[in-house]
Design an enzyme around this catalytic site. Structure first.
Site, PDB file in Angstrom:
ATOM      1  N   LEU A  23      19.330 -74.306  23.989  1.00  0.00           N
ATOM      2  CA  LEU A  23      20.209 -73.089  23.284  1.00  0.00           C
ATOM      3  C   LEU A  23      19.701 -71.936  24.387  1.00  0.00           C
ATOM      4  O   LEU A  23      18.875 -71.820  24.901  1.00  0.00           O
ATOM      5  CB  LEU A  23      19.432 -72.631  21.844  1.00  0.00           C
ATOM      6  CG  LEU A  23      20.024 -73.432  20.777  1.00  0.00           C
ATOM      7  CD1 LEU A  23      19.304 -72.915  19.380  1.00  0.00           C
ATOM      8  CD2 LEU A  23      21.660 -73.443  20.502  1.00  0.00           C
ATOM      9  N   ASP A  24      20.674 -70.820  24.459  1.00  0.00           N
ATOM     10  CA  ASP A  24      20.561 -69.873  25.103  1.00  0.00           C
ATOM     11  C   ASP A  24      19.355 -69.201  24.664  1.00  0.00           C
ATOM     12  O   ASP A  24      19.270 -69.162  23.376  1.00  0.00           O
ATOM     13  CB  ASP A  24      21.790 -68.937  25.182  1.00  0.00           C
ATOM     14  CG  ASP A  24      22.763 -69.519  25.917  1.00  0.00           C
ATOM     15  OD1 ASP A  24      22.886 -70.536  26.798  1.00  0.00           O
ATOM     16  OD2 ASP A  24      24.140 -69.214  25.819  1.00  0.00           O
ATOM     17  N   ARG A  25      18.617 -68.328  25.377  1.00  0.00           N
ATOM     18  CA  ARG A  25      17.589 -67.352  24.921  1.00  0.00           C
ATOM     19  C   ARG A  25      18.148 -66.576  23.910  1.00  0.00           C
ATOM     20  O   ARG A  25      17.329 -66.313  22.808  1.00  0.00           O
ATOM     21  CB  ARG A  25      17.072 -66.765  26.189  1.00  0.00           C
ATOM     22  CG  ARG A  25      15.769 -65.684  25.714  1.00  0.00           C
ATOM     23  CD  ARG A  25      15.315 -64.853  27.026  1.00  0.00           C
ATOM     24  NE  ARG A  25      14.218 -64.233  26.751  1.00  0.00           N
ATOM     25  CZ  ARG A  25      13.543 -63.437  27.467  1.00  0.00           C
ATOM     26  NH1 ARG A  25      13.969 -63.198  28.918  1.00  0.00           N
ATOM     27  NH2 ARG A  25      12.526 -62.626  27.323  1.00  0.00           N
TER      28      ARG A  25
END
Length: 328
Positions: free
Chosen positions: A149-151
């Protein structure tokens, strides 16, 4: 490492005999060795296999040999570079990560990742979610991310506790049998008739080194399905289902459709981003809300993760503003 050995110093190992259990079965020999011989160049790993110094059940083997339960692997002495000890996630971070675990069995974890936490260290970050989980579970033999998942995206992410579980879950993702539903607050009024965006995406880098994604015929096919959930004053809450799994897929497809995700400093125009910030917007409004999948033990399961306080407050304020206008 002895007190005399400095961080990063080369150390020669001794001969090791490793017994392969059920969890380790199915791996290629070269991948198994690369895991066991951290800090050893790939060229050295392949050389010791080619020279016959690595043995499976006392016999020579090839790099692509699949290990089986009950095999015994001989790993010869090699020079390994001791890695310097990096920063360890503090107890507060460890507790936050443990509190974020919403499901656990012998095979896997499902975590509601907080926004702003990377899934792993790197790119200037000392540690991320997986390092924090490993630090809080020092006796865990195996903990690996199943996907990313993106940060700045919050929500559900899977972590495997066994290699067999990792293989199962990643194969389910490859076969598109894992259904991921995201909730996104987007700018403008999303038309209910727009149920999918199907345009190819290509990754590229800015001069600064920042990774970006754009719609391009030269890119890879990408399909996102959408469902309108709620309309607000100037915004819409949508559910997005990425059929493919390209980097930044939902973010770029939403922006391409004319409705960038609120708070997206990569793909939202400056005027819209400033307007969202002025209204108190504090984060990228993208949340991995639900996962439907077949677990490693064969059970069909669906998991849902509640919004965090910032996401929830933002949506609630928009609802209140809408209700207030409707009653006036």
């Amino acid at each position: 490492m002895s007190p005399q050995q400095g961080a990063g110093e080369a150390v020669k190992s001794e001969v090791r005999w490793v017994d392969i259990d059920e969890d380790g079965a199915g791996q290629r020999l070269d991948n198994f060795l690369l895991t066991k011989l951290k800090g050893v160049p790939k060229s050295v790993v392949y050389r010791i296999v080619r020279k016959g110094e690595v043995r499976i059940n006392k016999k020579r083997a090839k790099p692509d040999t699949r290990l089986e339960a009950g095999d015994q692997v001989r790993i010869p002495p090699v020079v390994q570079k001791e890695k310097p000890v990096g920063p360890v996630p503090g107890s507060r971070v460890q507790k936050v990560m443990e509190a974020a675990v919403i499901y656990e069995d012998e095979q896997m974890l499902v975590v509601n990742k907080p926004q702003g936490i990377a899934v792993h260290g790197g790119s200037g970050l000392s540690f991320g979610l997986i390092e924090a989980l490993r630090a809080s579970r020092p006796d865990a033999r195996f903990l690996e991310l199943v996907h990313r998942l993106d940060r700045d995206t919050s929500g559900l992410i899977m972590v495997a506790k066994k290699r067999a579980a990792l293989r199962h879950l990643q194969e389910e993702i490859r076969q598109r049998r894992v259904v991921k539903h995201y909730h996104a607050l987007v700018a403008g009024h999303w038309p209910a008739s727009c149920t999918e965006v199907n345009v190819p995406l290509e990754r590229y880098e800015l001069k600064s080194g920042e990774r970006m994604v754009k719609v391009s015929e030269a890119g890879k096919s990408a399909l996102t399905r959408y469902q309108l959930l709620e309309l607000f004053d100037g915004y819409s809450l949508v559910q997005a289902y990425p059929v493919t799994g390209r980097t930044h897929q939902i973010r770029v497809h939403s922006a391409y459709g004319g409705h960038p995700i609120a708070g997206d400093d990569k793909y939202m125009d400056d005027v819209s981003l400033r307007a969202f910030r002025t209204q108190g917007g504090q984060r990228l409004m993208l949340h991995a809300f639900a996962l439907s999948l077949v677990l490693p033990d064969g059970r069909q399961e669906r998991f849902e993760a509640p919004y965090d306080a910032v996401f929830d407050t933002t949506v609630r304020r928009l609802r209140e503003r809408r209700t207030g206008k409707a009653s006036s």
